[in-house]
Design a protein around this motif. Structure first.
Motif, mmCIF file in Angstrom:
data_model
loop_
_atom_site.group_PDB
_atom_site.id
_atom_site.type_symbol
_atom_site.label_atom_id
_atom_site.label_comp_id
_atom_site.label_asym_id
_atom_site.label_seq_id
_atom_site.Cartn_x
_atom_site.Cartn_y
_atom_site.Cartn_z
ATOM 1 N N ALA A 33 43.133 43.336 40.517
ATOM 2 C CA ALA A 33 42.525 43.790 39.265
ATOM 3 C C ALA A 33 43.637 44.148 38.297
ATOM 4 O O ALA A 33 44.778 44.358 38.709
ATOM 5 C CB ALA A 33 41.623 44.997 39.503
ATOM 6 N N LEU A 39 45.752 38.123 33.486
ATOM 7 C CA LEU A 39 44.590 37.469 34.102
ATOM 8 C C LEU A 39 44.636 35.935 34.092
ATOM 9 O O LEU A 39 44.480 35.319 35.143
ATOM 10 C CB LEU A 39 43.293 37.974 33.460
ATOM 11 C CG LEU A 39 42.012 37.420 34.097
ATOM 12 C CD1 LEU A 39 41.742 38.081 35.437
ATOM 13 C CD2 LEU A 39 40.814 37.602 33.184
ATOM 14 N N ASN A 43 44.652 33.720 37.371
ATOM 15 C CA ASN A 43 43.582 32.751 37.638
ATOM 16 C C ASN A 43 44.151 31.402 38.041
ATOM 17 O O ASN A 43 43.671 30.776 38.988
ATOM 18 C CB ASN A 43 42.708 32.571 36.394
ATOM 19 C CG ASN A 43 41.818 33.761 36.132
ATOM 20 O OD1 ASN A 43 41.762 34.674 36.944
ATOM 21 N ND2 ASN A 43 41.141 33.764 35.014
ATOM 22 N N ILE A 44 45.165 30.964 37.299
ATOM 23 C CA ILE A 44 45.769 29.666 37.609
ATOM 24 C C ILE A 44 46.371 29.710 39.015
ATOM 25 O O ILE A 44 46.171 28.801 39.823
ATOM 26 C CB ILE A 44 46.858 29.306 36.569
ATOM 27 C CG1 ILE A 44 46.203 29.067 35.206
ATOM 28 C CG2 ILE A 44 47.639 28.077 37.008
ATOM 29 C CD1 ILE A 44 47.176 28.909 34.066
ATOM 30 N N ALA A 46 45.504 31.667 41.476
ATOM 31 C CA ALA A 46 44.432 31.749 42.466
ATOM 32 C C ALA A 46 43.830 30.370 42.711
ATOM 33 O O ALA A 46 43.511 30.004 43.847
ATOM 34 C CB ALA A 46 43.357 32.716 41.978
ATOM 35 N N ILE A 60 39.942 37.924 41.378
ATOM 36 C CA ILE A 60 40.813 38.480 40.346
ATOM 37 C C ILE A 60 39.937 39.138 39.287
ATOM 38 O O ILE A 60 39.261 38.449 38.530
ATOM 39 C CB ILE A 60 41.660 37.384 39.668
ATOM 40 C CG1 ILE A 60 42.120 36.326 40.661
ATOM 41 C CG2 ILE A 60 42.805 37.993 38.885
ATOM 42 C CD1 ILE A 60 43.306 36.657 41.469
ATOM 43 N N ALA A 61 39.966 40.457 39.253
ATOM 44 C CA ALA A 61 39.161 41.166 38.259
ATOM 45 C C ALA A 61 40.034 41.543 37.073
ATOM 46 O O ALA A 61 41.238 41.696 37.194
ATOM 47 C CB ALA A 61 38.534 42.408 38.875
ATOM 48 N N SER A 62 39.388 41.684 35.929
ATOM 49 C CA SER A 62 40.100 42.025 34.703
ATOM 50 C C SER A 62 39.943 43.527 34.449
ATOM 51 O O SER A 62 39.563 44.265 35.333
ATOM 52 C CB SER A 62 39.502 41.184 33.578
ATOM 53 O OG SER A 62 40.011 41.572 32.357
ATOM 54 N N VAL B 378 33.362 41.731 37.017
ATOM 55 C CA VAL B 378 33.931 40.935 35.931
ATOM 56 C C VAL B 378 35.230 40.384 36.492
ATOM 57 O O VAL B 378 36.290 40.970 36.372
ATOM 58 C CB VAL B 378 34.164 41.781 34.673
ATOM 59 C CG1 VAL B 378 34.781 40.950 33.570
ATOM 60 C CG2 VAL B 378 32.854 42.359 34.190
ATOM 61 N N ALA B 379 35.113 39.266 37.178
ATOM 62 C CA ALA B 379 36.240 38.790 37.971
ATOM 63 C C ALA B 379 36.246 37.273 38.043
ATOM 64 O O ALA B 379 35.283 36.618 37.679
ATOM 65 C CB ALA B 379 36.173 39.372 39.378
#
Lengths: 358, 443
Positions: A33, A39, A43-44, A46, A60-62, B378-379
């Motif tokens: 997180a 983020l 993400n990329i 992940a 992956i949380a924001s 929110v992920a």
């Protein structure tokens, strides 16, 4: 009454079933997180990580750097996150709080740099769009020195700041206080400009004259903070949302200037025109060599105690910091990450291998 | 005699005044009628304004969002070279998963466009016509049918998000080369591929089936749809029985005293609490105290159920109160007990009202993002959840996350996902209307 009783029993049993920890078996995914700037990079990673290790899962949380670190410091165990993304370094206060909750061994990973750029709408006319920290400070600071005195910022249009600029009403969309980007904007632009025009000295003198704080260290800090202050008459607009909001504002106000991350700009080069800062135009090259002044490192933090307990955590950490991801030809650089110089990269990988803690 | 006289005089008086009275009356009448007309006009204006905003909203969303249902792909003759796909020849699925499919895709593209460019920069421009997700597309084909290894098969592969945006007009061809996201050289290749029919827009099933992705072309609502589905089920299972039971007790059984008054006031207050507060509660109670998994749709469902409870209780109580007292008295009259009266007569008649309230509550809950922020929903989730205990996202969350992404392709996808969400809400609301119509009884 029977039906009612049955209903009540059903409700209670659902409740207990839900709350029984037996159902919540061991967590099988890496839980991350934090920073909204980090983020997209995470993400990329992940996504590529899933291709390389189809068995490991990531979430992956924001939510922002500060919130990520707060969650990170809630303690150890499956209910807490494993990795916190941050667009700034963890503060000493936060490290202390973490330790209080038992999170003592933290692996700090600095995986690259992010540039911060000033941009305007691509369709508007501003020939030779070149800014300096001094210009930005004179345009946006709450008070500026005029004739050796600090006065409320009188500049209404850009040509008053610098005669070379067009006669545009000053409106700048800057990241809100909740963003890590704001800190860089304050330190590397506002303060640099403040020093250059002698504002910090005047603030210093003013703090001394006020006499509320006496320790030199505290006076300096107060003067520094005063340099960060942006004007509140509407010329400087805080954007609490994301860069997409800033882009929207600039789209509707063609004479507005916005602050963006380099990666966002690289994905929107047809909509935005970027300003040079002190004569240097921002790019991966100029930032990695340190020529472009406004940049900051990006981080993620890993709980060492979770390595080995959460499947995939070690692999995620090593994969993230691999040449394939954060190297010059990796997908992160393509998105806009400024890769680290070779020596830093080697240092990082050695530290990751040894799992060095802060 | 006298009385008659008086009456006559009066009527005379009246008749002399009658013209005046009539005039005044007609004036007043006109005034009243004008007031009514005006009010009707205001009402119509209000409806018109509301409808106009709705039309503006829908047209902007639909005009922006419809391209999201199409996706540009490139048809390539992919040579599934056994040397790359499965050098060991074992057909081991784990190994098949790891092969370098990107290389295969790029080789096929080079062949299609007349050979591998020597210049590294040109090569990069060329392979950037393809999405970074094409390796997964080829991998899925191979894993589904390993007998294809060694053959050359035509496969439609996703084009890069920027290529897609160009063909949909989101990137302007006329901007100068240096700032355009698709370069001149790429334009040439794209035109060639389009002319030969090798590059075309197809229906974007991936929008519904793919999980989250960092690239617009491979991003979909799959995980979000499942998460939203799980949460609706949990809300239904928890909020309806608890809400209806609470409402029944408060309305029918509870004594009227200070305690029940306090409870009533608090239920009404609860309905007005900002939704993020429920998220904070979810984090504190369900995750930190009960140890439920972060980001799991179970926690989201529980939080949303709590949020929906007040709406359901208030709607149920109103529905119970709306049942005619004669029904109740009739039931008592034939000797029914209180339980029988409630369960056999009142509750069935209140059912349509309860259903409407519940569905409105759920529609509200389905559109919520704020409470989910606190509980880690929110992920970015790539793995499809099979149980509510596994991490998931929700539709509005996906919309929110796409709205904040930098890539051009996410703009249309944000609007496209909004259309999907609106369609879902429309179905739920239509169900509410249908149920009410079907079970509504008049007496």
């Amino acid at each position: 009454m029977n039906k009612f009783l049955i209903g009540a029993v059903a409700v209670l049993s659902v409740g207990t079933l839900v709350s029984s920890p037996a159902l919540a078996d061991q967590r099988k995914h890496v839980s991350v997180a934090g920073s909204s700037t980090v983020l997209p990079y995470a993400n990329i990673v992940a996504e590529e990580f899933k291709k390389a290790f189809p068995k490991h899962k990531t979430v992956i949380a924001s939510g922002g750097s500060s919130k990520g670190i707060k969650l990170f410091c809630q303690g150890l165990g499956e209910a807490t996150i494993d990795v916190a993304n941050a667009s700034r370094k963890m503060k000493e206060k936060e490290v202390k709080k973490c330790a209080e909750k038992g999170v003592k061994e933290i692996i700090e990973v600095r995986f690259g740099y992010d540039g911060i750029v000033f941009a305007r709408d691509a369709k508007s006319e501003w020939k030779n769009f070149a800014l300096t920290p001094k210009d930005v400070y004179l345009a946006l600071a709450n008070v500026i020195p005029v004739g050796g005195k600090l006065v409320a910022n009188p500049n209404k249009t850009w040509d008053q700041v610098n005669p070379a600029f067009p006669k545009w009403k000053i409106t700048a969309y800057i990241p809100g206080e909740n963003h890590g980007t704001r800190e860089v904007f304050e330190k590397k632009v506002m303060r640099a400009g403040c020093k250059e025009v002698g504002g910090e000295k005047l603030h210093h003198a003013a703090v001394v004259a006020a006499g509320k704080v006496t320790a030199e260290k505290k006076i300096k800090k107060a003067a520094k903070k005063l340099c960060y202050k942006v004007r509140t008459d509407g010329a400087s607009v805080d954007i609490a949302g994301d860069y997409t909001e800033t882009l929207g504002r600039i789209d509707s106000n063609k004479q507005g200037i916005g602050v963006f991350g380099l990666s966002f700009y690289e994905n929107n080069t047809d909509k935005l025109k970027v300003a040079t800062m002190s004569g240097i135009s921002p790019s991966v090259e100029t930032i990695s060599t340190g020529k472009y002044p406004v940049s900051r490192p990006l981080f993620f933090y890993v709980k060492k105690a979770h390595i080995g307990k959460i499947p995939g955590l070690k692999e995620y950490m090593e994969f993230f910091t691999s040449e394939k991801m954060i190297g010059e030809d990796g997908p992160l650089a393509e998105y806009g990450l400024v890769p680290m110089p070779k020596n830093e990269f080697d240092e990082l990988n050695a530290a990751i291998k040894a799992q060095n803690v802060m | 005699m006298e009385a008659q006289e008086v009456q006559k005089n009066m009527s005379n008086d009246l008749s002399t005044h009658s013209a005046e009275v009539k005039r005044r009356m007609s004036k007043r009448l006109k005034k009243r009628q004008a007031a009514e007309k005006r009010f009707q006009f205001y009402g119509m204006a209000a409806i018109f304004t509301g409808m106009m905003f709705l039309v503006i909203l829908f047209t902007t969303i639909i005009s922006k969002g419809w391209p999201a249902f199409l996706q540009t792909s490139i048809q390539l003759n992919v040579n599934l070279d056994p040397e790359i796909v499965d050098p060991s020849g074992e057909r081991n699925v784990d190994k098949l998963m790891q092969a370098n499919y990107t290389k295969i895709a790029r080789t096929a593209l080079y062949a299609e466009l007349g050979g591998k460019p020597k210049n590294r920069k040109t090569r990069k421009l060329m392979y950037k016509l393809l999405s970074r997700g094409v390796d997964v597309q080829i991998r899925d084909v191979v894993v589904a049918d390993p007998s294809l290894i060694g053959k050359t098969v035509p496969i439609w592969l996703y084009a890069h998000g920027n290529v897609d945006a160009l063909l949909k007009g989101a990137i302007d061809r006329n901007t100068e080369n240096s700032s355009r996201l698709v370069k001149d050289q790429q334009l040439e290749w794209i035109d060639k591929l389009v002319a030969s029919g090798k590059m075309a827009k197809q229906f974007n099933w991936g929008l519904f089936t793919h999980p989250a992705s960092s690239q617009p072309e491979t991003a979909g609502l799959g995980v979000a749809l499942i998460g939203t589905f799980f949460m609706i089920i949990i809300v239904l299972l928890l909020a309806i029985p608890i809400g209806v039971a609470a409402a029944l007790y408060l309305e029918e059984f509870a004594p009227k005293n200070r305690v029940t008054d306090i409870i009533e006031v608090n239920i009404n207050n609860l309905a007005a609490v900002p939704s993020i507060v429920f998220g904070l509660l979810g984090l504190a109670v369900f995750i930190n105290f009960m140890g439920l998994p972060r980001s799991g749709s179970i926690v989201g469902g529980l939080v949303l159920a709590l949020m929906t409870l007040p709406t359901i209780i208030i709607a149920t109580r109103a529905a119970l109160r709306a049942v005619s007292p004669s029904i109740r008295e009739g039931a008592y009259g034939v000797g029914a007990s209180k339980m029988q009266t409630i369960f056999h007569h009142i509750l069935p008649l209140a059912f349509p009202g309860i259903m409407t309230g519940t569905i409105i509550g759920i529609v509200q809950a389905v559109g919520e993002t704020a409470p989910l922020l606190m509980i880690g929903m929110v992920a970015f989730v790539q793995d499809f959840p099979t149980t509510p205990m596994e991490p998931a996202t929700a539709l509005p969350v996906q919309i929110f996350m796409w709205a904040t992404s930098a890539e051009r392709g996410f703009v249309e996808r944000t609007a496209g996902a909004t259309m999907v969400l609106l369609a879902g809400l429309f179905v739920l609301n239509a169900a509410a209307v249908y149920l009410r119509r079907k079970y509504e009884r008049k007496w």
